[in-house]
Design a protein around this motif. Structure first.
Motif, PDB file in Angstrom:
ATOM      1  N   TRP A  99     -36.505  12.496  18.066  1.00 42.36           N
ATOM      2  CA  TRP A  99     -35.840  11.633  17.011  1.00 42.36           C
ATOM      3  C   TRP A  99     -34.428  11.434  17.330  1.00 42.36           C
ATOM      4  O   TRP A  99     -33.815  12.582  17.799  1.00 42.36           O
ATOM      5  CB  TRP A  99     -36.066  12.374  15.675  1.00 42.36           C
ATOM      6  N   LEU A 100     -33.771  10.409  17.211  1.00 38.44           N
ATOM      7  CA  LEU A 100     -32.508  10.295  17.657  1.00 38.44           C
ATOM      8  C   LEU A 100     -31.775   9.358  16.446  1.00 38.44           C
ATOM      9  O   LEU A 100     -32.093   8.765  15.967  1.00 38.44           O
ATOM     10  CB  LEU A 100     -32.105   9.443  19.010  1.00 38.44           C
ATOM     11  N   GLN A 101     -30.448   9.894  16.360  1.00 33.93           N
ATOM     12  CA  GLN A 101     -29.352   8.938  15.611  1.00 33.93           C
ATOM     13  C   GLN A 101     -28.108   8.867  16.528  1.00 33.93           C
ATOM     14  O   GLN A 101     -27.994   9.538  17.606  1.00 33.93           O
ATOM     15  CB  GLN A 101     -28.856   9.864  14.272  1.00 33.93           C
ATOM     16  N   ARG A 102     -27.143   7.912  16.338  1.00 38.08           N
ATOM     17  CA  ARG A 102     -25.839   7.872  16.845  1.00 38.08           C
ATOM     18  C   ARG A 102     -25.291   9.131  17.291  1.00 38.08           C
ATOM     19  O   ARG A 102     -24.692   9.365  18.494  1.00 38.08           O
ATOM     20  CB  ARG A 102     -25.125   7.036  16.295  1.00 38.08           C
ATOM     21  N   VAL A 154     -25.139   1.674   9.544  1.00 39.36           N
ATOM     22  CA  VAL A 154     -25.335   2.780  10.401  1.00 39.36           C
ATOM     23  C   VAL A 154     -23.829   3.371  10.794  1.00 39.36           C
ATOM     24  O   VAL A 154     -23.896   4.625  11.274  1.00 39.36           O
ATOM     25  CB  VAL A 154     -25.987   2.489  11.854  1.00 39.36           C
ATOM     26  N   GLU A 155     -22.854   2.600  10.296  1.00 38.17           N
ATOM     27  CA  GLU A 155     -21.518   3.230  10.645  1.00 38.17           C
ATOM     28  C   GLU A 155     -20.981   4.174   9.509  1.00 38.17           C
ATOM     29  O   GLU A 155     -20.178   4.911   9.650  1.00 38.17           O
ATOM     30  CB  GLU A 155     -20.688   2.206  10.714  1.00 38.17           C
ATOM     31  N   ALA A 156     -21.873   4.040   8.441  1.00 43.03           N
ATOM     32  CA  ALA A 156     -21.472   5.122   7.343  1.00 43.03           C
ATOM     33  C   ALA A 156     -21.956   6.484   7.518  1.00 43.03           C
ATOM     34  O   ALA A 156     -22.818   6.743   8.349  1.00 43.03           O
ATOM     35  CB  ALA A 156     -22.275   4.670   5.986  1.00 43.03           C
ATOM     36  N   ASP A 158     -23.222   8.743   5.690  1.00 44.50           N
ATOM     37  CA  ASP A 158     -24.721   9.029   5.047  1.00 44.50           C
ATOM     38  C   ASP A 158     -25.890   8.346   5.644  1.00 44.50           C
ATOM     39  O   ASP A 158     -26.917   8.450   5.089  1.00 44.50           O
ATOM     40  CB  ASP A 158     -24.506   9.225   3.429  1.00 44.50           C
ATOM     41  N   ASN A 159     -25.646   7.737   6.782  1.00 48.75           N
ATOM     42  CA  ASN A 159     -26.831   6.825   7.193  1.00 48.75           C
ATOM     43  C   ASN A 159     -27.609   7.582   7.868  1.00 48.75           C
ATOM     44  O   ASN A 159     -27.377   8.782   8.493  1.00 48.75           O
ATOM     45  CB  ASN A 159     -25.905   5.918   8.281  1.00 48.75           C
ATOM     46  N   ILE A 160     -28.822   7.436   7.602  1.00 43.01           N
ATOM     47  CA  ILE A 160     -30.171   7.883   8.221  1.00 43.01           C
ATOM     48  C   ILE A 160     -30.998   7.344   8.887  1.00 43.01           C
ATOM     49  O   ILE A 160     -32.241   7.598   9.352  1.00 43.01           O
ATOM     50  CB  ILE A 160     -30.830   9.212   7.216  1.00 43.01           C
ATOM     51  N   THR A 161     -30.681   6.106   9.366  1.00 46.52           N
ATOM     52  CA  THR A 161     -31.590   5.257  10.320  1.00 46.52           C
ATOM     53  C   THR A 161     -31.573   5.972  11.648  1.00 46.52           C
ATOM     54  O   THR A 161     -30.632   6.497  12.184  1.00 46.52           O
ATOM     55  CB  THR A 161     -30.853   3.800  10.528  1.00 46.52           C
ATOM     56  N   GLN A 162     -32.921   5.822  12.050  1.00 46.14           N
ATOM     57  CA  GLN A 162     -33.143   6.645  13.458  1.00 46.14           C
ATOM     58  C   GLN A 162     -34.050   5.763  14.558  1.00 46.14           C
ATOM     59  O   GLN A 162     -34.938   4.848  14.009  1.00 46.14           O
ATOM     60  CB  GLN A 162     -33.981   8.103  13.116  1.00 46.14           C
ATOM     61  N   MET A 163     -33.837   6.084  15.700  1.00 46.53           N
ATOM     62  CA  MET A 163     -34.811   5.690  16.660  1.00 46.53           C
ATOM     63  C   MET A 163     -35.750   6.879  16.932  1.00 46.53           C
ATOM     64  O   MET A 163     -35.486   8.270  16.982  1.00 46.53           O
ATOM     65  CB  MET A 163     -34.291   5.327  18.010  1.00 46.53           C
ATOM     66  N   GLY A 272     -32.720   3.725   4.088  1.00 45.64           N
ATOM     67  CA  GLY A 272     -31.259   3.657   3.165  1.00 45.64           C
ATOM     68  C   GLY A 272     -30.580   4.839   3.435  1.00 45.64           C
ATOM     69  O   GLY A 272     -31.063   5.976   3.587  1.00 45.64           O
ATOM     70  N   ARG A 273     -29.381   4.561   3.239  1.00 40.55           N
ATOM     71  CA  ARG A 273     -28.448   5.853   3.192  1.00 40.55           C
ATOM     72  C   ARG A 273     -28.629   6.807   1.942  1.00 40.55           C
ATOM     73  O   ARG A 273     -29.220   6.228   0.935  1.00 40.55           O
ATOM     74  CB  ARG A 273     -27.022   5.177   3.110  1.00 40.55           C
ATOM     75  N   LYS A 274     -28.107   7.923   2.299  1.00 39.89           N
ATOM     76  CA  LYS A 274     -28.490   8.756   1.251  1.00 39.89           C
ATOM     77  C   LYS A 274     -27.859   8.527   0.074  1.00 39.89           C
ATOM     78  O   LYS A 274     -28.254   8.981  -0.985  1.00 39.89           O
ATOM     79  CB  LYS A 274     -28.060  10.502   1.939  1.00 39.89           C
ATOM     80  N   ASN A 275     -26.575   8.128  -0.145  1.00 44.33           N
ATOM     81  CA  ASN A 275     -25.932   7.896  -1.328  1.00 44.33           C
ATOM     82  C   ASN A 275     -25.567   6.673  -1.923  1.00 44.33           C
ATOM     83  O   ASN A 275     -24.867   6.389  -2.837  1.00 44.33           O
ATOM     84  CB  ASN A 275     -24.387   8.505  -1.009  1.00 44.33           C
TER      85      ASN A 275
END
Length: 284
Positions: A99-102, A154-156, A158-163, A272-275
């Protein structure tokens, strides 16, 4: 795919000039099948194959090297091995994944040359495709074009989008078993890349699914092709659309006869972002 529940192929070619037509096609697919494939999306077969090659190189590393970035339950990033247990089967999926994020931890260039730079570019292209699709759904639901994209930014921080890079290990005796059990995706929108010949994905499209975890419902194989992106609606977008857009069950099945070879797939999960609090147009 044959049968009464086809998965339509939708072209993103000339997106700006064809936007109304594309919105109509996307909504029809999301309302009826819950799945569609995207073509003319801007990622070349060469780029897809290059990303799969990096994934293969990574998964071929010794376990002790992959363990340097273990799966972290707080961030959901890192390497996991046969760790995902499905409610539908009660057993672990027969796969490993990364699992990866930026901003997550990456393998070094010594371990997998060019992994970080190439993968970040690939993630950026997935992000741009996702933005187009989510803008279309925003408009169709009666919101401003940026409505869903603000929730997925994805710039935020609290972003949790992943590859997720996924490797289903080859098996000599897995006939008829689940490499990944019946499930829907919990996020908003999933982009899935497959490779020619690495079949196994089965989907329960339309509104056929009516039993717990779709057990006993009819699944249809979706052959693996390099190039088209398989897209499915997640639970989050189904809720945000007041159940108008359908999240459907899917799984990965071992072959019915003989050895099941290695299967690699790449999933990009828009989440979706956490907040951010979201609600559908009817405020269900």
């Amino acid at each position: 795919m044959s049968g009464s529940s086809p998965v339509p192929a939708i072209s993103l070619k000339d997106f700006e000039t064809r936007k109304d037509e594309i919105i109509t096609q996307l909504v029809e697919a999301a309302e009826t099948a819950g799945f569609f494939t995207l073509i003319d999306h801007g990622i070349t077969v060469e780029e897809i194959n290059a990303q799969f090659a990096l994934s293969e190189t990574y998964f071929a590393l010794p376990d002790e090297v992959k363990r340097k970035i273990p799966h972290d339950i707080k961030t959901n990033n890192g390497w996991e091995y046969k760790a995902q247990i499905r409610q539908s089967t009660g057993t672990a999926d027969q796969k490993e994944s990364f699992w990866l994020q930026r901003n997550s931890e990456w393998p070094t260039d010594e371990e997998v040359p060019s992994f970080r730079d190439t993968t970040k570019k690939f993630m950026g292209k997935c992000e741009q495709i996702s933005k187009k699709v989510l803008a279309c759904f925003s408009v169709a639901l009666g919101f401003s074009e940026d409505h869903l994209n603000k929730a997925m930014d994805v710039e935020a921080p609290d972003n949790i989008t992943q590859m997720r890079l996924i490797h289903y290990m080859a098996s000599e005796n897995a006939v008829g078993t689940w490499r990944a059990g019946n499930h829907t995706d919990v996020g908003c929108l999933t982009l899935l890349f497959q490779r020619d010949g690495e079949d196994g994905l089965e989907i329960c499209p339309g509104r056929e699914s009516h039993t717990d975890h779709a057990i006993g419902d009819t699944f249809h194989p979706l052959p693996a092709k390099t190039g088209p992106i398989v897209v499915n609606i997640g639970d989050m977008l189904m809720a945000w659309s007041d159940d108008r857009l359908k999240a459907n069950f899917h799984r990965v099945r071992a072959k019915d006869v003989g050895k099941s070879p290695d299967r690699y797939s790449i999933a990009y999960f828009n989440t979706g972002r956490k907040n951010v609090v979201m609600q559908g147009p009817l405020k269900k």
